[in-house]
Scaffold this active site. Structure first.
Site, short mmCIF file in Angstrom:
data_model
loop_
_atom_site.label_atom_id
_atom_site.label_comp_id
_atom_site.label_asym_id
_atom_site.label_seq_id
_atom_site.Cartn_x
_atom_site.Cartn_y
_atom_site.Cartn_z
N HIS A 17 0.85 -1.20 0.00
CA HIS A 17 0.00 0.00 0.00
C HIS A 17 0.88 1.24 0.00
O HIS A 17 2.11 1.15 -0.05
CB HIS A 17 -1.00 -0.03 1.15
CG HIS A 17 -0.39 -0.10 2.53
ND1 HIS A 17 0.38 0.92 3.06
CD2 HIS A 17 -0.42 -1.07 3.47
CE1 HIS A 17 0.77 0.59 4.27
NE2 HIS A 17 0.32 -0.62 4.54
N CYS A 128 0.48 -8.02 15.56
CA CYS A 128 1.81 -7.43 15.71
C CYS A 128 2.88 -8.52 15.79
O CYS A 128 4.06 -8.23 15.59
CB CYS A 128 1.93 -6.61 16.99
SG CYS A 128 0.95 -5.10 17.03
N CYS A 143 -4.88 -4.02 21.53
CA CYS A 143 -3.66 -3.55 20.87
C CYS A 143 -3.86 -2.09 20.46
O CYS A 143 -4.85 -1.76 19.82
CB CYS A 143 -3.38 -4.41 19.63
SG CYS A 143 -2.06 -3.71 18.62
N HIS A 146 -3.80 -2.23 16.47
CA HIS A 146 -4.82 -2.99 15.74
C HIS A 146 -6.20 -2.96 16.37
O HIS A 146 -7.16 -3.44 15.78
CB HIS A 146 -4.34 -4.45 15.59
CG HIS A 146 -3.12 -4.56 14.74
ND1 HIS A 146 -1.88 -4.80 15.24
CD2 HIS A 146 -2.98 -4.42 13.40
CE1 HIS A 146 -1.00 -4.82 14.25
NE2 HIS A 146 -1.63 -4.59 13.13
N LYS A 295 -4.03 6.51 10.63
CA LYS A 295 -2.91 5.86 9.99
C LYS A 295 -3.43 4.97 8.85
O LYS A 295 -4.44 4.29 9.01
CB LYS A 295 -2.18 4.98 11.01
CG LYS A 295 -1.00 4.23 10.41
CD LYS A 295 -0.55 3.10 11.32
CE LYS A 295 0.48 2.23 10.62
NZ LYS A 295 0.79 1.01 11.33
#
Ligand SMILES: [Zn+2]
Length: 504
Positions: A17, A128, A143, A146, A295
């Site tokens: 990406h 992770c 997390c 995530h 993000k």
């Protein structure tokens, strides 16, 4: 002089990406710039292929982890040429040569007394592939990256004695204030070190998808140690029959995103110390490209596809935009709207028009011929020492500031056209010499900035320098007046505006 720059190796579980493209483009700009300085350059990128997430994803698809890794590594390999990245090698952590050196280096770490057996218990994020420190866990045991629930895991591992490097790491940070940059990241890493380092698991017991621990075959190395070592192992086998380690180790720059700061700024130097290897010169931590304030990452599902952008506008435009829009080292927002604005106002109107006007006037008034002679002293001050200033900024990985230095001169040249109005000089009797001076200065100024822009806009810069009849890319040729232009040739628009509407 040698220069060795790396990107992180990209986790093969995701699709490439814009975030991956961003780091690779930045590393490529640095690599190209150092090649312009005629240094011995090595540029490494690749894929991180071990660990629980890859094994889990493969099993969910009913295939072997190696098959999944093979399939996805190809997509990352394809990313580099599509963004004009000139990496010298593409490492995969499943390369047998890599695995052998990981085993050798980590066995040495054990022989040196930095490995012991123990039991680890903690909160673990499978995405992770990492245990989370107590102060790094979101509400509800989630997390922080995530946003998924963490699991409590306990296992017998071998541990790396990170705690015994506390003092040496503090000394490293005291002696080398440019070891980690920007400064905020240096401070963040140092405060983590000062908060007290604890030993960390070096191996995983239950997993099989990884590099086998040579002294205990029931374990594989924890994926992070395997991955970090890629920067070192690649040099020994990138060029078949030639070991490049002496020539390029230690690395000049590791470029990383801030989510992997701790691994690179704390674990990595400690591991190298434990293995008696030299430390890298610089770790540069760039920020995130934000989409709607979050993000960008595959696991958050807000991905802007770089391949789509490239197809519409070309790789040069993407490279330019990412390093121009977001100050390198900081977080910043990117969007289609701001991309199109930069493309139109800066690439098409400022650089594109400067090039087409300059060449068109030389063709119209002088049939393409450029007279020999000095450049206009009016511009001397604006251009004096420019290549050295750009080089100093790139040396600190300040890629956005370096681009701004160059772009100021693109704008200065456009003002020079307006001030001198060569179309008026062409009509006035007795001003032929003045017209020659202005046209020669414009062609030479355009050439000088284009040499400096080449790392950012490689394909466009090469086309333009070819049209100007002086394709030499050496950095010292970017001094105003160092060119040897004799004749220019017309070219098609460098940044056509209709590209946006047509989608071609
Ligand atoms: Zn996570």
């Amino acid at each position: 002089m040698s220069f060795y720059v790396t990107t992180p190796i990209y986790y093969v579980n995701a699709a490439p990406h814009l975030g991956h493209a961003y780091t690779t483009i930045a590393a490529d700009v640095m690599a190209r710039h150092h090649r312009q300085r005629e240094e011995d350059v090595f540029f490494l990128t690749g894929t991180d292929e071990h660990g629980e997430p890859v094994a889990d994803a493969a099993h969910a698809l009913g295939i072997e982890p190696q098959q999944l890794a093979d399939r996805n590594a190809e997509r990352f390999k394809a990313l580099a040429p599509s963004i004009e990245a000139t990496n010298d090698f593409f490492i995969r952590t499943t390369d047998p040569q890599h695995e052998a050196i990981v085993q050798e280096v980590l066995a040495r770490v054990r022989e040196n007394g930095f490995v012991y057996e123990g039991t680890y218990e903690g909160w673990y994020c499978p995405r992770c592939a990492d245990f989370k420190a107590e102060n790094d866990i979101d509400e509800g045991n989630r997390c922080p990256i995530h946003h998924i629930e963490l699991t409590r895991e306990q296992e017998d591992n071998y541990f790396f004695r990170l705690s015994s490097f506390q003092q040496r790491l503090e000394e490293l940070y005291a002696e080398r204030e440019d070891f980690v940059s920007p400064r905020t990241r240096y401070n963040e890493a140092l405060s983590f070190i000062r908060s007290g380092l604890r030993d960390v698991p070096l191996t995983r017991h239950k997993l099989t998808w990884g590099v086998q621990v040579p002294w205990d075959h029931e374990h594989v190395f924890y994926v992070w140690f395997d991955a970090l070592l890629n920067y070192y192992t690649a040099l020994s086998y990138a060029n078949p029959g030639e070991d490049l380690t002496e020539r390029f180790w230690p690395a000049s720059y590791h470029l990383v995103a801030k989510d992997i700061l701790r691994f690179h700024a704390v674990y990595w130097p400690a591991l190298l110390m434990a293995a008696e290897l030299e430390l890298p010169e610089h770790i540069f931590v760039h920020g995130y490209l934000l989409m709607e304030g979050e993000k960008m990452s595959k696991s958050l599902g807000n991905v802007l596809d770089p391949f789509e952008v490239i197809e519409r506008f070309g790789a040069d435009a993407l490279r330019f935009y990412l390093l121009r829009e977001v100050p390198f080292g900081q977080d910043g927002s990117v969007s289609t709207a701001s991309f199109e604005l930069r493309y139109e106002t800066e690439l098409a109107n400022e650089l594109g028009n400067l090039a087409s006007r300059t060449i068109a006037m030389l063709v119209r008034y002088r049939e393409g011929a450029v007279t020999a002679g000095e450049v206009d002293p009016l511009l001397a001050e604006d251009f004096a020492g420019l290549p050295a200033r750009v080089a100093a900024l790139v040396d600190r990985a300040e890629l956005t500031a370096a681009l701004e230095e160059i772009w100021q001169r693109v704008r200065r040249l456009n003002r020079y056209v307006e001030e001198q109005a060569p179309w008026r000089l062409a009509k006035e009797d007795g001003r032929s010499g003045d017209l020659d001076l202005v046209l020669r200065t414009l062609a030479e100024g355009l050439r000088a900035v284009t040499v400096l822009l080449w790392p950012y806009l490689p394909a466009s810069a090469e086309r333009l320098l070819e049209a100007l009849g002086d394709p030499d890319l050496a950095l010292d040729r970017a001094e105003l007046g160092a060119g040897r232009i004799e004749r220019v040739h017309a070219i098609d628009s460098l940044f056509p505006k209709d590209r946006q509407a047509s989608g071609a």
